[in-house]
Design a protein around this motif. Structure first.
Motif, PDB file in Angstrom:
ATOM      1  N   SER A 228      16.808 -12.883 -16.702  1.00 21.89           N
ATOM      2  CA  SER A 228      16.720 -11.331 -16.776  1.00 21.89           C
ATOM      3  C   SER A 228      16.766 -10.601 -15.460  1.00 21.89           C
ATOM      4  N   VAL A 229      17.301  -9.254 -15.475  1.00 25.33           N
ATOM      5  CA  VAL A 229      17.233  -8.636 -14.179  1.00 25.33           C
ATOM      6  C   VAL A 229      15.768  -8.592 -13.683  1.00 25.33           C
ATOM      7  N   ASP A 230      14.812  -8.367 -14.180  1.00 21.88           N
ATOM      8  CA  ASP A 230      13.194  -8.200 -13.800  1.00 21.88           C
ATOM      9  C   ASP A 230      12.933  -9.846 -13.136  1.00 21.88           C
ATOM     10  N   ALA A 231      13.387 -10.838 -13.911  1.00 22.54           N
ATOM     11  CA  ALA A 231      13.046 -12.160 -13.410  1.00 22.54           C
ATOM     12  C   ALA A 231      13.568 -12.538 -12.225  1.00 22.54           C
ATOM     13  N   ALA A 232      15.185 -12.084 -12.049  1.00 19.30           N
ATOM     14  CA  ALA A 232      15.805 -12.363 -11.014  1.00 19.30           C
ATOM     15  C   ALA A 232      15.292 -11.721  -9.675  1.00 19.30           C
ATOM     16  N   GLU A 238      18.998 -18.946  -3.810  1.00 16.96           N
ATOM     17  CA  GLU A 238      19.315 -20.255  -4.254  1.00 16.96           C
ATOM     18  C   GLU A 238      19.047 -20.511  -5.503  1.00 16.96           C
ATOM     19  N   GLN A 239      17.767 -19.829  -5.966  1.00 17.94           N
ATOM     20  CA  GLN A 239      17.373 -20.291  -7.404  1.00 17.94           C
ATOM     21  C   GLN A 239      18.316 -19.580  -8.626  1.00 17.94           C
ATOM     22  N   LEU A 240      19.452 -18.544  -7.794  1.00 18.85           N
ATOM     23  CA  LEU A 240      20.259 -18.072  -9.241  1.00 18.85           C
ATOM     24  C   LEU A 240      21.446 -18.600  -8.858  1.00 18.85           C
ATOM     25  N   LEU A 241      21.725 -19.660  -8.308  1.00 21.34           N
ATOM     26  CA  LEU A 241      22.879 -20.168  -8.216  1.00 21.34           C
ATOM     27  C   LEU A 241      23.409 -20.883  -9.520  1.00 21.34           C
ATOM     28  N   GLY A 242      24.512 -20.676 -10.113  1.00 18.31           N
ATOM     29  CA  GLY A 242      24.772 -21.049 -11.271  1.00 18.31           C
ATOM     30  C   GLY A 242      24.311 -20.228 -12.531  1.00 18.31           C
ATOM     31  N   LYS A 243      23.557 -19.141 -12.365  1.00 21.50           N
ATOM     32  CA  LYS A 243      22.839 -18.233 -13.313  1.00 21.50           C
ATOM     33  C   LYS A 243      23.885 -16.897 -13.369  1.00 21.50           C
ATOM     34  N   TYR A 244      23.448 -16.279 -14.264  1.00 23.48           N
ATOM     35  CA  TYR A 244      24.095 -14.890 -14.501  1.00 23.48           C
ATOM     36  C   TYR A 244      22.884 -14.220 -14.920  1.00 23.48           C
TER      37      TYR A 244
END
Ligand SMILES: Cc1ncc(C[n+]2csc(CCOP(=O)(O)OP(=O)(O)O)c2C)c(N)n1
Ligand code: SF4
Ligand SMILES: [Mg+2]
Length: 277
Positions: A228-232, A238-244
């Protein structure tokens, strides 16, 4: 009295054509629940689609419906909205239909900020025609047109429509169907061009070629890969790699196209009457 979403279905057109485990029905369920909550009658709503499995939503819903040529749903919808601005015009399209052949229409409809709500079912593939890759197919995926894997980058369609001028933009998944319904509900109430990307699973055209063994595995991937935008906002890059990201990305007001067009027509009428008197 509130309408139950099932009243918007043409039950005499069942069974639908979708494969077992297809996500398109989950997306459609979220859309019709959002329409029911907003309280629109069948006659208030026009749903326009192009061609594809996602476009077949039109066969089973009981609104004013129009299935148009592949990639051209937004152009037809623009014509309808100009003729009947009081109606709620909704486009349901696919990643091939809306981002591939219809990509140019998408950019310019967003730029005009016309009051149309677009729901793009992104199942990462041309499902109906058997699994060709689309502009939203992740790089490295297998497809009938890429038997050794795609080498093209896919793009972030929400970022594209945002840059083009869309005034309401959000994304959710079939797994996050409640969020999807909420976003569609807000998009329907928004006065201007609204765009929702619905990430969905195509176990047949995409999953079985890409070692994703079925709908459950694909839905679990949506659960794991979406943030979610809030969690992101609290995570390192680097924790968002491979995520959307999922959630609401844009919500702002700008002058709407049919309003401006009507005002222009009024001024033109006044000026021609002035010239004749
Ligand atoms: C002008 C034109 N080009 C190609 C086709 C063939 N065609 C039908 S559906 C489709 C792909 C649909 O893919 P997508 O929009 O992702 O929808 P999905 O089936 O995945 O929901 C294509 C290429 C067509 N009907 N018309
Ligand atoms: S081919 Fe894919 S998108 Fe089309 S109905 Fe089957 S599972 Fe759904
Ligand atoms: Mg598709």
């Amino acid at each position: 009295m509130a309408v139950h979403a099932s009243e918007y279905l043409r039950l005499n057109k069942m069974p639908h054509i979708w494969c077992p485990g297809c996500g398109t029905g989950i997306v459609l369920g979220a859309v019709i629940r959002a329409i029911a909550t907003a309280g629109y009658s069948r006659d208030d709503v026009m749903v326009v689609t192009g061609i594809g499995c996602s476009a077949r939503t039109n066969a089973i819903i009981d609104f004013n419906t129009f299935q148009t040529t592949h990639g051209r749903a937004l152009s037809f919808a623009t014509g309808f909205k100009m003729a009947r601005p009081e109606m709620k015009v909704i486009v349901i399209t696919g990643d091939g239909d809306g981002a591939g052949i219809g990509g140019n229409h998408l950019i310019h409809t967003a730029r005009r900020n016309i009051d149309i709500t677009t729901i793009l079912v992104n199942n990462s593939i041309y499902g109906m025609t058997g699994g060709q890759y689309s502009p939203l197919t992740p790089r490295g995926s297998m497809a009938t047109t890429a038997p050794y894997g795609t080498v093209e980058a896919s793009f972030d369609l929400c970022e594209l429509v945002k840059a083009a001028g869309a005034t309401y933009v959000g994304r959710s998944t079939a797994y996050h169907a409640v969020l999807l319904e909420q976003l569609v509900g807000k998009a329907l109430k928004h006065h201007g061009f609204s765009f929702i990307e619905a990430i969905s699973q195509c176990p047949i055209g995409y999953g079985r070629r890409n070692q994703q063994k079925g709908a459950v595995e694909m839905l679990n991937r949506q659960k794991q890969e979406a943030v979610s935008v809030d969690a992101a906002a609290k995570l390192a890059p680097e924790q968002l790699l491979g995520k959307y990201l999922i959630g609401e990305f844009v919500n702002r007001q700008e002058p709407e196209f049919t309003d401006m067009h009507r005002e222009l027509a009024r001024k033109a009428q006044q000026s021609s009457e002035g010239a004749q008197s």
